[in-house]
Design an enzyme around this catalytic site. Structure first.
Site, PDB file in Angstrom:
ATOM      1  N   HIS A  18       5.601 -12.685   7.593  1.00  0.00           N
ATOM      2  CA  HIS A  18       5.850 -11.297   7.175  1.00  0.00           C
ATOM      3  C   HIS A  18       7.061 -11.249   6.265  1.00  0.00           C
ATOM      4  O   HIS A  18       7.987 -12.056   6.412  1.00  0.00           O
ATOM      5  CB  HIS A  18       6.084 -10.379   8.388  1.00  0.00           C
ATOM      6  N   ARG A  76       2.718  -4.485  16.694  1.00  0.00           N
ATOM      7  CA  ARG A  76       1.327  -4.020  16.535  1.00  0.00           C
ATOM      8  C   ARG A  76       0.375  -5.113  17.032  1.00  0.00           C
ATOM      9  O   ARG A  76      -0.700  -4.835  17.562  1.00  0.00           O
ATOM     10  CB  ARG A  76       1.049  -3.674  15.068  1.00  0.00           C
ATOM     11  N   SER A 125       0.824  -1.218   0.000  1.00  0.00           N
ATOM     12  CA  SER A 125       0.000   0.000   0.000  1.00  0.00           C
ATOM     13  C   SER A 125       0.854   1.262   0.000  1.00  0.00           C
ATOM     14  O   SER A 125       0.606   2.199  -0.782  1.00  0.00           O
ATOM     15  CB  SER A 125      -0.963  -0.002   1.192  1.00  0.00           C
TER      16      SER A 125
HETATM   17  N1  NMX Z   1       1.013 -19.656   5.986  1.00  0.00           N
HETATM   18  C1  NMX Z   1       1.490 -20.565   5.105  1.00  0.00           C
HETATM   19  N2  NMX Z   1       2.550 -20.364   4.289  1.00  0.00           N
HETATM   20  C2  NMX Z   1       3.195 -19.202   4.447  1.00  0.00           C
HETATM   21  C3  NMX Z   1       2.815 -18.236   5.368  1.00  0.00           C
HETATM   22  C4  NMX Z   1       1.667 -18.490   6.153  1.00  0.00           C
HETATM   23  N3  NMX Z   1       1.177 -17.585   7.012  1.00  0.00           N
HETATM   24  N4  NMX Z   1       3.657 -17.179   5.274  1.00  0.00           N
HETATM   25  C5  NMX Z   1       4.540 -17.491   4.306  1.00  0.00           C
HETATM   26  N5  NMX Z   1       4.259 -18.718   3.793  1.00  0.00           N
HETATM   27  C6  NMX Z   1       4.903 -19.380   2.668  1.00  0.00           C
HETATM   28  C7  NMX Z   1       4.788 -18.488   1.435  1.00  0.00           C
HETATM   29  O1  NMX Z   1       3.506 -18.621   0.824  1.00  0.00           O
HETATM   30  C8  NMX Z   1       5.927 -19.003   0.598  1.00  0.00           C
HETATM   31  O2  NMX Z   1       5.508 -20.210  -0.004  1.00  0.00           O
HETATM   32  P1  NMX Z   1       6.036 -20.639  -1.473  1.00  0.00           P
HETATM   33  O3  NMX Z   1       7.508 -20.819  -1.307  1.00  0.00           O
HETATM   34  O4  NMX Z   1       5.282 -21.886  -1.756  1.00  0.00           O
HETATM   35  O5  NMX Z   1       5.691 -19.511  -2.391  1.00  0.00           O
HETATM   36  C9  NMX Z   1       6.987 -19.328   1.642  1.00  0.00           C
HETATM   37  O6  NMX Z   1       6.281 -19.491   2.894  1.00  0.00           O
HETATM   38  C10 NMX Z   1       8.019 -18.238   1.814  1.00  0.00           C
HETATM   39  O7  NMX Z   1       7.368 -17.008   2.078  1.00  0.00           O
HETATM   40  P2  NMX Z   1       8.069 -15.880   2.982  1.00  0.00           P
HETATM   41  O8  NMX Z   1       9.318 -15.479   2.298  1.00  0.00           O
HETATM   42  O9  NMX Z   1       8.157 -16.333   4.381  1.00  0.00           O
HETATM   43  O10 NMX Z   1       6.971 -14.723   2.947  1.00  0.00           O
HETATM   44  P3  NMX Z   1       6.747 -13.578   1.856  1.00  0.00           P
HETATM   45  O11 NMX Z   1       7.669 -12.464   2.166  1.00  0.00           O
HETATM   46  O12 NMX Z   1       6.792 -14.126   0.477  1.00  0.00           O
HETATM   47  O13 NMX Z   1       5.243 -13.173   2.140  1.00  0.00           O
HETATM   48  C11 NMX Z   1       3.377 -12.710   3.528  1.00  0.00           C
HETATM   49  C12 NMX Z   1       4.870 -12.481   3.312  1.00  0.00           C
HETATM   50  C13 NMX Z   1       2.917 -11.813   4.664  1.00  0.00           C
HETATM   51  C14 NMX Z   1       2.617 -12.337   2.258  1.00  0.00           C
HETATM   52  C15 NMX Z   1       3.156 -14.208   3.922  1.00  0.00           C
HETATM   53  O14 NMX Z   1       3.783 -14.494   5.147  1.00  0.00           O
HETATM   54  C16 NMX Z   1       1.682 -14.591   3.992  1.00  0.00           C
HETATM   55  O15 NMX Z   1       1.098 -14.953   2.976  1.00  0.00           O
HETATM   56  N6  NMX Z   1       1.060 -14.522   5.228  1.00  0.00           N
HETATM   57  C17 NMX Z   1      -0.355 -14.782   5.363  1.00  0.00           C
HETATM   58  C18 NMX Z   1      -1.163 -13.581   4.894  1.00  0.00           C
HETATM   59  C19 NMX Z   1      -1.012 -12.421   5.843  1.00  0.00           C
HETATM   60  O16 NMX Z   1      -1.127 -12.556   7.043  1.00  0.00           O
HETATM   61  N7  NMX Z   1      -0.767 -11.238   5.289  1.00  0.00           N
HETATM   62  C20 NMX Z   1      -0.734  -9.992   6.075  1.00  0.00           C
HETATM   63  C21 NMX Z   1       0.649  -9.361   6.171  1.00  0.00           C
HETATM   64  C22 NMX Z   1       0.596  -8.116   7.004  1.00  0.00           C
HETATM   65  N8  NMX Z   1      -0.201  -7.081   6.363  1.00  0.00           N
HETATM   66  O17 NMX Z   1      -1.084  -6.512   6.964  1.00  0.00           O
HETATM   67  O18 NMX Z   1       0.028  -6.722   5.224  1.00  0.00           O
HETATM   68  C1  MLT Z   2       2.041  -3.476   6.481  1.00  0.00           C
HETATM   69  O1  MLT Z   2       1.667  -2.949   7.532  1.00  0.00           O
HETATM   70  O2  MLT Z   2       2.151  -2.838   5.428  1.00  0.00           O
HETATM   71  C2  MLT Z   2       2.269  -4.952   6.479  1.00  0.00           C
HETATM   72  O3  MLT Z   2       2.763  -5.408   7.697  1.00  0.00           O
HETATM   73  C3  MLT Z   2       3.035  -5.466   5.285  1.00  0.00           C
HETATM   74  C4  MLT Z   2       4.477  -5.074   5.159  1.00  0.00           C
HETATM   75  O4  MLT Z   2       5.039  -4.301   5.914  1.00  0.00           O
HETATM   76  O5  MLT Z   2       5.088  -5.612   4.205  1.00  0.00           O
END
Ligand code: NMX
Ligand code: MLT
Length: 435
Positions: free
Chosen positions: A317, A326, A240
């Site tokens: 994350h 947070r 965002s």
């Molecule tokens: N559950 C299952 N798998 C996960 C999760 C999770 N919560 N978090 C990461 N992974 C997987 C991810 O999908 C990836 O799989 P693949 O290799 O098959 O593509 C692998 O672990 C490596 O990912 P990371 O490097 O740890 O995480 P990345 O930086 O790519 O993504 C998020 C970060 C936040 C997108 C990821 O942790 C996620 O999808 N979390 C669940 C959704 C979520 O809670 N998002 C909110 C984030 C905060 N916000 O408000 O923005």
């Molecule tokens: C955010 O507050 O924007 C989320 O935690 C995602 C991020 O920092 O990548």
């Protein structure tokens, strides 16, 4: 000139030589190197943006203008009778880098109050959208509809100097930010409360007025203040904030930029995860038929989700490698105000159960909860059970940090953003696979 703007002007004038010097005398100093993994993998970790509004340390979490969340909650002036700071004071901090005094905040309150009126056509736009539109689509459309109000566009068309762009950008930032709570509450009441709209109360601060327009009593005013503060900024690389910055880098105005950031926030990997957490928990509750799951049963639900190829919302994350502060701030709130709430019990059980499973699963680099794991439960407890709405609240908060960033982008003359892309052939050549 209002005192806040005057202070901002002085800060900008003092800051500019630092950026100019870095560019002019040290412009070719290397900051980072980029690997193929980073080029294909969403630029994770590439140090290629600059902001002074907030900084995210992987182990400590966010600092707003150098202050941790507990420090902000302690130092920022509080609303009388409440425990949480004025959102207006936090806006002051993000814009100027200084903790305001009570007197500073009162001046800001007065300045902001005069700008709060939402143009009536915004409500017409919201009413013209299909009833089943997602609240985030509504929120984004409402902001975009106000683009014609941009003071910056008017001044730009009159031909002001680039050095002065920040001034009408500040005007747009404040005009937009102070209207967002009313737009958000309107969407909520129109969509989920039989269209029974509650008029704003001009005597209230931003958070208090939001709670009033939502029709929810104390301490929801403090919940709103806490929520907007916590979600305001998370340095510049998240979807965002980066979207807002990118759009504004083309000199598009604040309305285009904030509407755009809302669209990025609406993704389930980003802000929409807060709605997904509640949806996931409700799914478990339905399957349990009202019975609280044991830890073993909860572990099975988590594994079932992972084994079906889905993520556990609210965990993981891209930068953080510890529990999100947070999350912790909201957990402290829950422990104080809703320790026995059944959904909080679920959230707390997940805090215990999920990290070891994610470690065992072996994919997520960060097994710990993020902000979204804890935010929905508070809303639910105070009667906001329509979880489709939760990301709008995130958006009201996030707009504050991004708007502050855009004012500074214009003040420091940051250019249009334009990274370079490569083809797969070229990457294979760089890797030495292909000549
Ligand atoms: N559950 C299952 N798998 C996960 C999760 C999770 N919560 N978090 C990461 N992974 C997987 C991810 O999908 C990836 O799989 P693949 O290799 O098959 O593509 C692998 O672990 C490596 O990912 P990371 O490097 O740890 O995480 P990345 O930086 O790519 O993504 C998020 C970060 C936040 C997108 C990821 O942790 C996620 O999808 N979390 C669940 C959704 C979520 O809670 N998002 C909110 C984030 C905060 N916000 O408000 O923005
Ligand atoms: C955010 O507050 O924007 C989320 O935690 C995602 C991020 O920092 O990548």
């Amino acid at each position: 000139m209002a005192k806040l703007k005057e202070k901002l002007q002085k800060k900008i004038e003092n800051w500019r030589p630092r950026t100019t010097r870095l560019l002019k005398d040290y412009g070719t100093v290397k900051v980072d190197e980029v690997t193929i993994q980073q080029v294909i993998g969403g630029m994770r970790g590439v140090k290629s943006l600059t902001t002074d509004i907030s900084y995210l340390d992987p182990y400590e979490g966010i600092r707003f203008r150098g202050y941790t969340i507990p420090e902000c909650l302690e130092k920022l002036p509080k609303v009388p009778g409440g425990e949480m700071p004025y959102v207006e004071g936090h806006i002051y901090l993000l814009l100027t880098g200084e903790i305001p005094s009570q007197e500073d905040v009162q001046e800001v309150l007065e300045e902001f109050k005069g700008r709060r009126k939402v143009p009536s056509y915004v409500f017409d736009v919201l009413r013209a959208l299909p009833e089943d539109s997602h609240p985030m689509a509504m929120f984004s459309a409402a902001v975009l509809a106000m683009q014609k109000e941009s003071v910056y566009v008017k001044k730009y068309n009159e031909g002001i100097s680039k050095m002065d762009f920040w001034d009408p950008t500040y005007e747009d930032a404040v005009n937009l930010l102070v209207r967002l709570p009313e737009i958000a509450a309107y969407i909520y009441r129109m969509k989920y409360r039989n269209n029974e709209i509650i008029a704003p109360d001009p005597s209230l601060d931003l958070g208090g007025n939001f709670a009033h327009m939502m029709g929810i009593g104390e301490p929801y005013d403090d919940v709103a203040r806490l929520y907007f503060l916590l979600h305001s900024d998370h340095e510049s690389g998240n979807v965002s904030a980066h979207t807002g910055h990118l759009i504004a880098s083309a000199l598009s105005d604040m309305y285009y930029a904030i509407s755009g950031l809302i669209n990025g926030l609406a993704g389930p990997l980003h802000g929409l995860a807060n709605q997904e957490v509640l949806r996931w928990i409700q799914g478990v509750m339905d399957k349990m038929g009202g019975k609280t799951p044991s830890e073993e049963e909860m572990k099975k639900f988590v594994w079932d989700t992972l084994n079906s190829g889905q993520v556990i919302p609210g965990f993981g994350h891209a930068v953080l490698r510890k529990t999100d502060p947070r999350y912790k701030a909201q957990r402290d709130f829950c422990l104080k105000y809703l320790p026995d709430d059944p959904i909080f019990q679920y959230v707390d059980m997940l805090y215990k159960v999920v990290p070891p499973i994610l470690k065992e699963h072996g994919k997520a680099k960060n097994p710990w909860p993020n902000v979204d794991a804890q935010s929905g439960v508070i809303q639910w407890y105070y009667g906001v059970k329509e979880y489709d709405f939760y990301t709008v609240l995130f958006g009201v908060g996030r707009a504050i940090g991004v708007a502050a960033n855009i004012v500074w982008d214009r003040a420091l003359g940051y250019p249009i953003e334009r990274p370079k892309s490569l083809t797969t052939d070229m990457l294979e050549e760089i890797a030495g696979i292909k000549k």
